[in-house]
Motif scaffolding. Structure first.
Motif, PDB file in Angstrom:
ATOM      1  N   ARG A  77       5.930   7.306  32.250  1.00  0.00           N
ATOM      2  CA  ARG A  77       6.609   6.787  31.915  1.00  0.00           C
ATOM      3  C   ARG A  77       6.648   5.723  30.806  1.00  0.00           C
ATOM      4  O   ARG A  77       5.675   5.042  30.672  1.00  0.00           O
ATOM      5  N   ALA A  78       7.341   5.396  29.314  1.00  0.00           N
ATOM      6  CA  ALA A  78       7.406   4.833  28.742  1.00  0.00           C
ATOM      7  C   ALA A  78       8.418   4.165  28.125  1.00  0.00           C
ATOM      8  O   ALA A  78       9.802   4.905  28.570  1.00  0.00           O
ATOM      9  N   VAL A  79       8.646   2.935  28.243  1.00  0.00           N
ATOM     10  CA  VAL A  79      10.769   2.284  27.147  1.00  0.00           C
ATOM     11  C   VAL A  79      10.080   1.592  26.313  1.00  0.00           C
ATOM     12  O   VAL A  79       8.716   0.812  26.213  1.00  0.00           O
ATOM     13  N   GLY A  80      11.033   1.265  25.717  1.00  0.00           N
ATOM     14  CA  GLY A  80      10.894   0.705  24.004  1.00  0.00           C
ATOM     15  C   GLY A  80      12.109   1.443  23.435  1.00  0.00           C
ATOM     16  O   GLY A  80      12.496   2.213  23.497  1.00  0.00           O
ATOM     17  N   THR A  81      11.257   0.984  21.485  1.00  0.00           N
ATOM     18  CA  THR A  81      12.484   1.723  20.382  1.00  0.00           C
ATOM     19  C   THR A  81      11.709   2.489  19.870  1.00  0.00           C
ATOM     20  O   THR A  81      10.193   2.285  19.380  1.00  0.00           O
ATOM     21  N   VAL A  82      12.693   3.265  19.112  1.00  0.00           N
ATOM     22  CA  VAL A  82      11.946   4.056  18.321  1.00  0.00           C
ATOM     23  C   VAL A  82      12.636   3.802  16.980  1.00  0.00           C
ATOM     24  O   VAL A  82      13.687   3.795  17.160  1.00  0.00           O
ATOM     25  N   ALA A  83      11.768   3.753  16.045  1.00  0.00           N
ATOM     26  CA  ALA A  83      12.238   3.492  14.541  1.00  0.00           C
ATOM     27  C   ALA A  83      12.900   4.666  13.550  1.00  0.00           C
ATOM     28  O   ALA A  83      11.804   5.639  13.623  1.00  0.00           O
ATOM     29  N   ALA A  84      13.723   4.882  12.741  1.00  0.00           N
ATOM     30  CA  ALA A  84      13.939   5.788  12.642  1.00  0.00           C
ATOM     31  C   ALA A  84      14.785   5.483  10.795  1.00  0.00           C
ATOM     32  O   ALA A  84      15.421   4.540  10.981  1.00  0.00           O
ATOM     33  N   ARG A  85      14.490   5.842   9.768  1.00  0.00           N
ATOM     34  CA  ARG A  85      14.872   5.887   8.430  1.00  0.00           C
ATOM     35  C   ARG A  85      15.301   7.415   7.906  1.00  0.00           C
ATOM     36  O   ARG A  85      14.878   8.573   8.544  1.00  0.00           O
ATOM     37  N   ALA A  86      15.554   7.158   6.478  1.00  0.00           N
ATOM     38  CA  ALA A  86      16.602   8.400   5.638  1.00  0.00           C
ATOM     39  C   ALA A  86      15.671   7.427   4.687  1.00  0.00           C
ATOM     40  O   ALA A  86      15.837   6.702   4.206  1.00  0.00           O
ATOM     41  N   ALA A  87      15.294   8.842   3.761  1.00  0.00           N
ATOM     42  CA  ALA A  87      14.808   8.680   2.445  1.00  0.00           C
ATOM     43  C   ALA A  87      15.258  10.226   1.525  1.00  0.00           C
ATOM     44  O   ALA A  87      15.625  10.795   2.458  1.00  0.00           O
ATOM     45  N   LEU A  88      16.225   9.429   0.305  1.00  0.00           N
ATOM     46  CA  LEU A  88      16.632  10.468  -0.993  1.00  0.00           C
ATOM     47  C   LEU A  88      15.715  10.731  -1.840  1.00  0.00           C
ATOM     48  O   LEU A  88      15.799   9.417  -2.512  1.00  0.00           O
ATOM     49  N   THR A  89      14.920  11.733  -2.685  1.00  0.00           N
ATOM     50  CA  THR A  89      13.973  11.889  -3.436  1.00  0.00           C
ATOM     51  C   THR A  89      15.234  12.045  -4.585  1.00  0.00           C
ATOM     52  O   THR A  89      15.546  13.676  -4.483  1.00  0.00           O
ATOM     53  N   GLU A  90      15.411  11.898  -5.742  1.00  0.00           N
ATOM     54  CA  GLU A  90      16.214  12.243  -7.024  1.00  0.00           C
ATOM     55  C   GLU A  90      17.097  12.752  -6.476  1.00  0.00           C
ATOM     56  O   GLU A  90      17.483  13.367  -7.205  1.00  0.00           O
ATOM     57  N   GLY A  91      18.004  12.252  -6.036  1.00  0.00           N
ATOM     58  CA  GLY A  91      19.224  12.484  -5.194  1.00  0.00           C
ATOM     59  C   GLY A  91      19.560  13.790  -4.487  1.00  0.00           C
ATOM     60  O   GLY A  91      20.821  14.659  -4.787  1.00  0.00           O
ATOM     61  N   ARG A  92      19.003  14.071  -4.394  1.00  0.00           N
ATOM     62  CA  ARG A  92      18.679  15.557  -4.628  1.00  0.00           C
ATOM     63  C   ARG A  92      18.030  16.209  -2.744  1.00  0.00           C
ATOM     64  O   ARG A  92      18.823  17.560  -2.323  1.00  0.00           O
ATOM     65  N   VAL A  93      16.720  15.630  -2.572  1.00  0.00           N
ATOM     66  CA  VAL A  93      16.052  16.070  -1.109  1.00  0.00           C
ATOM     67  C   VAL A  93      16.110  14.684  -0.270  1.00  0.00           C
ATOM     68  O   VAL A  93      15.723  13.738  -0.117  1.00  0.00           O
ATOM     69  N   LEU A  94      17.114  15.241   1.171  1.00  0.00           N
ATOM     70  CA  LEU A  94      16.868  13.922   1.855  1.00  0.00           C
ATOM     71  C   LEU A  94      16.349  14.690   2.918  1.00  0.00           C
ATOM     72  O   LEU A  94      15.981  15.617   3.591  1.00  0.00           O
ATOM     73  N   GLN A  95      15.136  13.638   3.458  1.00  0.00           N
ATOM     74  CA  GLN A  95      14.224  13.150   4.707  1.00  0.00           C
ATOM     75  C   GLN A  95      15.049  12.420   5.292  1.00  0.00           C
ATOM     76  O   GLN A  95      15.226  10.855   5.706  1.00  0.00           O
ATOM     77  N   THR A  96      14.686  12.481   7.240  1.00  0.00           N
ATOM     78  CA  THR A  96      15.142  11.679   7.917  1.00  0.00           C
ATOM     79  C   THR A  96      13.516  12.004   8.911  1.00  0.00           C
ATOM     80  O   THR A  96      13.512  12.525   9.021  1.00  0.00           O
ATOM     81  N   SER A  97      13.702  10.852   9.496  1.00  0.00           N
ATOM     82  CA  SER A  97      12.434  10.406  10.113  1.00  0.00           C
ATOM     83  C   SER A  97      12.121   9.689  10.995  1.00  0.00           C
ATOM     84  O   SER A  97      12.834   8.304  11.027  1.00  0.00           O
TER      85      SER A  97
END
Length: 333
Positions: A77-97
């Motif tokens: 069992r584990a407790v805590g927080t997961v970080a998430a962010r998004a990036a956009l390359t050349e206004g065309r390719v979207l990434q979320t991690s």
């Protein structure tokens, strides 16, 4: 893998990246990209224009309290927080991690939430962490009820794809990809390395890394974002080429509007307009991890394959620019 801020020493980091074509008829400019990626009102979006247009959102945190996946069935069992962010390359390719790191040991009881919030992106186990078993369990994806970092990345992607800026008229057809990664400590004296890179089913890629002390989990996530971006580009162009009939055999169109262009030209032109200029490995990878691209260039040979695909696209466009009277000549005996 060293401590970060007030967090305990991390011995495992994990994350997942979702990559897709932004569903918009036109690429977003820097102002629109910043508007799309503004996930928090208290932090600004980072936008850079060199060596290409790139936007990175601030991190958001998701609280978790659940079991960690493990390959040997260990109940952790584990407790805590997961970080998430998004990036956009050349206004065309979207990434979320989404990503997190885990220390070797944690308390035997649950702390107040405030103590977890001051350690963003850290998930603490109850007791001792079976590191290898959890690493393999995370790469396998786990079971229902266990921590699934991919769901967090997917939720952020879904949120962004509903943004009113998007007209949902993409210039070409493509499929999203997923890249799941884990990073374990390197052996004493060793530098960072990629132990395994796997192309799995259902557009899933998995990466297992070794990193020395001092490497931030955000930098590891940045490397994996870069790898996921270029893997998506390769995959998308391969599918474009596989989906059309190459060669000069199709009828030459009558003079008329652009819609009369040959099928091959119509299929390849969006790739030229929107994808071919995006290839730029290591552009935003930290210096201590950038050399890992050398291993990928050697095998499977990312850039070598990309250059071959680009040449095939250009050859087909050049071939179809020649009228059939010149390109369909019977050989003389």
């Amino acid at each position: 893998m060293a401590p970060e801020g007030t967090a305990p020493r991390a011995v495992l980091a994990c994350g997942e990246v979702r990559t897709c074509l932004l569903p918009a008829g036109q690429a977003l400019d820097s102002r629109a990209a910043a508007q799309l990626l503004r996930l928090r009102a208290d932090e600004r979006v980072l936008v850079s224009e060199r060596p290409n247009l790139y936007g990175l959102s601030p991190d958001t945190l998701t609280g978790v309290d659940c079991r960690l996946p493990s390959s040997n069935g260990a109940r952790v069992r584990a407790v805590g927080t997961v970080a998430a962010r998004a990036a956009l390359t050349e206004g065309r390719v979207l990434q979320t991690s989404a990503y997190f790191r885990v220390p070797a040991t944690g308390p035997d009881h649950r702390r107040p939430w405030g103590q977890y919030l001051v350690r963003p992106g850290v998930v603490e186990p109850f007791g001792r962490l079976p590191r290898e078993a959890v690493a393999e369990g995370l790469l396998d994806g786990g079971r229902h009820g266990e921590l699934d970092v991919g769901l967090i990345a997917d939720g952020l992607q879904t949120r962004l794809l509903r943004h009113p800026l998007l007209d949902h008229r993409p210039p070409l057809r493509s499929r999203p990809t997923r890249l799941r990664w884990v990073a374990l400590p390197a052996r004493d004296g060793d530098g960072p390395s990629i132990e395994r890179f796997t192309l799995a089913e259902d557009a899933l890629r998995t990466v297992r890394l070794r990193v020395p002390e001092g490497v931030r989990s955000a930098d590891i996530a940045g490397l994996c974002d870069d790898l996921a971006l270029h893997d998506w580009l390769l995959t998308t162009v391969v599918r474009i080429l596989d989906g059309i009939r190459l060669g000069p055999g199709e009828p030459w169109p009558r003079p008329g509007p652009a819609g009369d262009l040959p099928v091959v030209v119509g299929a390849l032109r969006p790739a030229v307009d929107h994808l071919l200029h995006l290839w730029m490995p290591r552009a935003r990878v930290s210096g201590e991890l950038a050399h890992l691209w050398a291993a990928l260039e050697e095998r499977p040979g990312f850039t070598r394959q990309w250059l071959t695909l680009v040449q095939r696209v250009r050859d087909q466009l050049a071939l179809h620019a020649i009228p059939p009277s010149y390109r369909e000549v019977e050989p003389r005996p």
